[in-house]
Motif scaffolding. Sequence first.
Motif, mmCIF file in Angstrom:
data_model
loop_
_atom_site.group_PDB
_atom_site.id
_atom_site.type_symbol
_atom_site.label_atom_id
_atom_site.label_comp_id
_atom_site.label_asym_id
_atom_site.label_seq_id
_atom_site.Cartn_x
_atom_site.Cartn_y
_atom_site.Cartn_z
ATOM 1 N N TRP A 211 31.389 -56.522 2.034
ATOM 2 C CA TRP A 211 31.454 -55.854 0.736
ATOM 3 C C TRP A 211 31.535 -56.880 -0.390
ATOM 4 O O TRP A 211 30.841 -56.764 -1.415
ATOM 5 N N GLN A 212 32.384 -57.903 -0.239
ATOM 6 C CA GLN A 212 32.520 -58.928 -1.276
ATOM 7 C C GLN A 212 31.215 -59.689 -1.476
ATOM 8 O O GLN A 212 30.819 -59.993 -2.607
ATOM 9 N N ASN A 214 28.242 -58.590 -1.063
ATOM 10 C CA ASN A 214 27.254 -57.726 -1.717
ATOM 11 C C ASN A 214 27.624 -57.340 -3.135
ATOM 12 O O ASN A 214 26.745 -56.937 -3.919
ATOM 13 N N ASN A 215 28.928 -57.446 -3.493
ATOM 14 C CA ASN A 215 29.364 -56.894 -4.772
ATOM 15 C C ASN A 215 30.074 -57.865 -5.702
ATOM 16 O O ASN A 215 30.185 -57.584 -6.891
ATOM 17 N N ASN A 216 30.586 -58.978 -5.187
ATOM 18 C CA ASN A 216 31.337 -59.910 -6.021
ATOM 19 C C ASN A 216 30.373 -60.868 -6.729
ATOM 20 O O ASN A 216 29.658 -61.624 -6.062
ATOM 21 N N PRO A 217 30.342 -60.873 -8.072
ATOM 22 C CA PRO A 217 29.398 -61.742 -8.804
ATOM 23 C C PRO A 217 29.543 -63.219 -8.470
ATOM 24 O O PRO A 217 28.560 -63.966 -8.499
ATOM 25 N N ILE A 220 27.302 -64.129 -5.391
ATOM 26 C CA ILE A 220 25.892 -63.714 -5.334
ATOM 27 C C ILE A 220 24.999 -64.847 -4.847
ATOM 28 O O ILE A 220 24.039 -64.632 -4.094
ATOM 29 N N THR A 223 24.364 -64.961 -1.133
ATOM 30 C CA THR A 223 23.502 -63.947 -0.500
ATOM 31 C C THR A 223 22.074 -64.456 -0.327
ATOM 32 O O THR A 223 21.301 -63.877 0.434
ATOM 33 N N THR A 354 27.833 -50.064 2.036
ATOM 34 C CA THR A 354 27.512 -50.119 0.607
ATOM 35 C C THR A 354 28.732 -49.808 -0.244
ATOM 36 O O THR A 354 28.786 -50.150 -1.416
ATOM 37 N N GLN A 355 29.719 -49.162 0.352
ATOM 38 C CA GLN A 355 30.961 -48.865 -0.353
ATOM 39 C C GLN A 355 32.090 -49.609 0.336
ATOM 40 O O GLN A 355 32.044 -49.857 1.531
ATOM 41 N N LYS A 356 33.122 -49.935 -0.455
ATOM 42 C CA LYS A 356 34.194 -50.746 0.126
ATOM 43 C C LYS A 356 34.938 -50.010 1.223
ATOM 44 O O LYS A 356 35.349 -50.588 2.192
#
Length: 836
Positions: A211-212, A214-217, A220, A223, A354-356
């Motif tokens: 999750w981190q 995919n979602n933590n700026p 990025i 990735t 996709t969700q935490k």
Amino acid sequence: MKGMKIVVTGDVCINTLQWIGPPPNHQGLDWQKHYNVKNVSKGGEALLLSDLIRLSTGLEVLSPKLENGDLDFIQSTVELELFSKYVNNSSEKVYRVNRFSGFTGPSCGLTRLLPVLEDDPFAKLVIIDDEGNGFSNNKKYWPKSLEQENHFPIVFYKMNKPAGTSEMWYHLERKHWENTVVIINSEDIRSQGVNISKSLSWERTAEDFVWQLNNNPSLIFLTKCRHLVVPFGLEGCIYYQNNGSSQSQLYFLPYEIEDNLGKSLQGKMYGLTSCFVAALARSVAAEPIILNKLDQYIGEGIKEGIVAARNYFIEGFGNRLDELHFPISSIFHENNKKFIIKEHVQEVKIPNLTQKRSQDLWYILNDKSSTSLAEIAYDIVKNGEDQALRYIPFARFGSLKVIDRIEIESYRSIKNLMREYIDNKNTVRPLSIAVFGTPGSGKSYGITEVAASIAPDKIIKLTFNLSQFTSTDDLIRAFHRARDYSLLGKLPLMIFDEFDSEFKGKLGWLKYLLAPMQDGLFREGDSEHPIGKAIFVFAGGTSSTFNEFCGETIDNPDEQVRFTKSFRNSKGLDFISRLRGYVNILGPNPVSEQDELYVIRRAMVLRSLIKIKTSHLIDKKGVAQIDNGVLRAMLKVPRFKHETRSMEAILDMSMLNEAKKWEQSYLPSKEQLKLHVDEEQFMRCLMHDAFFSEKTETLACFLFNKYNEISENVMSWQAISEAHRNFYFDLARNLPDSMFSINYDIASVNERPVPIIFDKVEVETLAKYEHGRWLLHKKNRGWEYGEILDENKKTSPFITSYNLLPVNKRKQIIQFVSSWSEALAFVNFKLESRRK
């Protein structure tokens, strides 16, 4: 690979090891009669990594080299001390780091680097140690093979801090990205403010990481990595790949959790990630490099890396610093005498959430097991947890063993709280924890075992049932007992059973508990007394879960308002604010329609009871002697009326003192069974095998004919081979467990029942289940994937995961499993839903 050259370079550091030695000469000068501070200097960072690569691979390593006497580089000073080499064995000691004293810069004030001696511009493997000390932005010292035109080596880029802004990062991204493996330690990622849980469960850690990412700026840039390897302590690792679409693989030790070895053994070690990288490099360098197999090399290397890093930590700096041999090659040599070998490390694909938080929790248990939960449960009772769960995460707290992820995370949270509290010398306020569960679920037992697993010699258990207290004087006497033990240097574990019982009104005891919880003081008349350091455990008697205690399970809005007002007036909110954790004990009964793991919890309870109460039923090989019918009834009866107490009672009421095996004839009478189970359901489970075995051949033949009809095959039952017939016999015998997986039980009836129609979810579940069973059957007989079905070569295009099967094959399996209800009805078996 013989003749291969490896280039290792990066930031350079000198590690100064300091320790206190005995007086060198009792008869000499005065300073020689005192304990001496001794020290020795060893190469660190890229210098240490190059030494480890030489030891792991046995190949020629091209790297920087120190000039004789030139130590004017960044220096790290560490203090060493003797610690136990192994867990629970204090006799053998080794030196490890007791304290990291810090860094000293070179006298010139500028970072000093070293070139690679005899650098090879065509090296096939390049390993870089980027510690953030200047190397990544100084091209002068970069390996020549990274600049060579039309040459693309495999690059291991070990980073200290996750930052994609250096010149080295940009260069690798432009020229070598397909073949670059980035390695970052999980603690370095967390140090950037990234919230990844630790030491709760492998599922939670893996989900948080994905999750981190995919979602933590701030992550990025990672990735973009084609290959990203993130070690989690000495117990696990995540391998992230992005080749157009991303996927992550978790590698883990099932019976360990992150940092467990470091907490079990004292001391620290530097260079753990470097040792991991050295073993990873060994896997790549062992075979001729085939780039499209790089992910396979990495997967095997991760397993070797976990083993090697653990060996490195255990060996430390050895037990003789005057004859220091560090590092040593044996840490990379695997043999069965070591505690951990590569085969112990398991792997599983991490779902790309996709969700935490997902409504349906991910369980490694479901992904790792090729058998049904019922079969695992049978194996636990028969052969013990260690044998049955060798591929599946489970937690051990003293004598308590837990497999359910929710319980594992709750217990480990509590254990972490307790450990911090016990280690904190300045805290005197009690640590308050609540535990909930149905009567007989073993609430106080679990918490007691967790506490005992941390400090067994220090903790004193004191149990008080508040429902039996008649006045506040009883509570004062309880606190005095705890205070007495605290003054003796012990840590009281005060279990307040049924704390939520009535006393002059609903939740009447809470207002008398608030001051001791908050300040560690209790009042007696006009005097206040300090309790001292203590752990308060509040075991609920009227609420089976924390949410129920708080009223969160109330659906009616008016009733919810009334409850909230009453709860506030009873000091419920003040009580909750003083809690530091809670556990919901799930027990051996299902807690919801979705709870499939109860059969595993039940099996672990049953195995434990047999071991404690009738140990003579377990033979020398550890196999429990229990009739299959008895085992089925104990595991599959829908409900025990008094949970664990009922299971224990049935064992106690069985005539087993002189028995060599728990036979059906030793069970108590139906009238006695009625006290603890629905006796009719219990007897039906008991006799199930006898009813079912009579009809196995008829059922197998029906299934064979049905599959022939679907696949348009004209072969007869009599014409097929014995092995082919045995496959359908196994399928028939496995149907009860298949039905169990979609919450149905099978009941024998006198007349042929009307077949039920499975819904879409049930059919899909059965199809995946059946393909997994077929896949295991084939693999066990030597079959492997091949584009063409070939009986002689034992290859099949269907030796793959269910989701990768051709659409027409999946439809065929779905059509076949949809007929199973009809097959069971044909032999007078009725399906009964367990969701009632």
